[in-house]
Scaffold this active site. Sequence first.
Site, PDB file in Angstrom:
ATOM      1  N   GLU A  40       0.926  -1.207   0.085  1.00 41.86           N
ATOM      2  CA  GLU A  40      -0.002  -0.013   0.062  1.00 41.86           C
ATOM      3  C   GLU A  40       0.924   1.188   0.209  1.00 41.86           C
ATOM      4  O   GLU A  40       1.675   1.383   0.931  1.00 41.86           O
ATOM      5  CB  GLU A  40      -0.912  -0.173   1.348  1.00 41.86           C
ATOM      6  CG  GLU A  40      -2.015   1.286   1.334  1.00 41.86           C
ATOM      7  CD  GLU A  40      -2.416   1.502   2.649  1.00 41.86           C
ATOM      8  OE1 GLU A  40      -2.048   2.710   3.103  1.00 41.86           O
ATOM      9  OE2 GLU A  40      -2.553   0.724   3.400  1.00 41.86           O
TER      10      GLU A  40
ATOM     11  N   CYS B 158      -3.446   7.305   5.416  1.00 41.30           N
ATOM     12  CA  CYS B 158      -3.477   7.008   4.060  1.00 41.30           C
ATOM     13  C   CYS B 158      -4.763   7.149   3.178  1.00 41.30           C
ATOM     14  O   CYS B 158      -4.498   7.468   2.014  1.00 41.30           O
ATOM     15  CB  CYS B 158      -2.951   5.393   3.796  1.00 41.30           C
ATOM     16  SG  CYS B 158      -3.857   4.490   4.819  1.00 41.30           S
TER      17      CYS B 158
END
Length: 526
Positions: free
Chosen positions: A264, A301
């Site tokens: 990620e 994020c």
Amino acid sequence: MPVKGEMIIGRRAVRGSAGTVRAFNPATCAAMEPAFGLATTADVDAACTLAEQAFDTYRNLQPERRARFLETIADHIMATGPLLIERAHDESGLPVARLEGERARTCNQLRLFAGVVRAGHFMAATLDPALPQRIPPRPDLRMRRIPLGPVAVFGASNFPLAFSVAGGDTASALAAGCPVVVKAHGAHLGTAELVGKAVLEAAIACDMPEGVFSMLIGEGRQAGQALVAHPAIKAVGFTGSRQGGMALVQTANARKEPIPVYAEMSSINPFYVLPGALARDAAGIGRGFVDSLTMGVGQFCTNPGLVIGLAGAGLDAFRDAAGEALRTKAAGTMLTAGIHKAYAGAVGKRNGIAGVRLVAQGGETGQGCAARAALYETDAATFLTSPDLEEEIFGPASLVVACRDEADLLAVTRHLEGQLTATVHATGDDRELAATLLPVLERKAGRVLFNGYPTGVEVCHAMVHGGPFPATSDARTTSVGATAIERFLRPVCYQDVPIDLLPEALRDDNPLGLVRMVDGQLRAPQ
């Protein structure tokens, strides 16, 4: 359990001998005690070798034993008490309440995966009985998914608990039946040691094979690259920068046996404000947006780093309300000196881009690694011709893009890279535009949400925390939620294998009590 500067190799807490490193308090800019020993190449090899040796024993344990192991890890993490929270607070600058919530989330996801293991759906047990009379005859075919092998997990800077030593990657890999070797993040070494030792205690209490878990400490990329390159490692879980994730992908692909890297990496999480929603409550949406943008000093994020709307009075009202709210936000301490420096550099770079205007900034910076929030605005033409505006700024900065019309808005959307999230604020009056926008967003993001805010990722069965590149290195997966386990599994078909040699999941008497696919039909256990 005081912090001693140790890492975990199998059932041993040891000090590395390849030099030392200290954790750093971002609020005071001071190094912290004790010094941590760094892993040698031999340490990496020892951890990976033990993981490989543990694999077959661990993956063949009864599901109940794996499930209980995950629950015991959660119990031991909770038993660390205030010491863990205090150390994590000193190493990260994150508020105590946030860390207490993150510890609860960490333990909850361990318990979620215990339930996933017990249910057994992840094995996808499938039986197609023999049809000897058919022309041509069909053999007896049975399939289940098995674990890939030992997994390397890299701790994340922004979640010292939930995406770290015993975070989602570790929990899902252990649930799948994969031993785990963690590389602790240098930003929270003491936190990592305390959690690592909690996992070790749980492994001993549950009589897990040695090597089911190890945790290494390494400075720079050397230990991490050695870990990914080790032939015993069969998959990688990573949360961090695009540069760091792609470096691991390259290492994994260069191996004699390439392996999957589930990284990620980068997302600016577009936040759409459609006309009907703005007409109803532009100011309220603007204030909520700023709360989301500045949560955790923007170090999520899923931070909304891009706002997209149609130019006009509604978007102006949103911008003005967001700017006013932003000016009241005090500067916040960022996680590390490196993150703080990168944020300051990115904001400075954005200030120099032609066609971009600074709308508002947050309160003045304080001591240490404190950062001010920033909101900018531009038009669609500038955004589409300025690649720098698409880069993620890891921190509390966002950009409002004013589009002339719906065609402009769709052009900006189609231009975007892959994202973790896309948020749409809309009312019934926006239905036609929202219906046109949604299929495009499905191709761009792993999670599409309406009339909410993207920060905050629920840990549950339906959650997707992933997305097309560069949000992740593999858009088919998620790093949060029950289906995260699927990253570490592969299918195996058994043809005409004697019943007494078949795994329990595929035997006729179904001793595990699984819901299975039999000749194309789902069947509950009898």
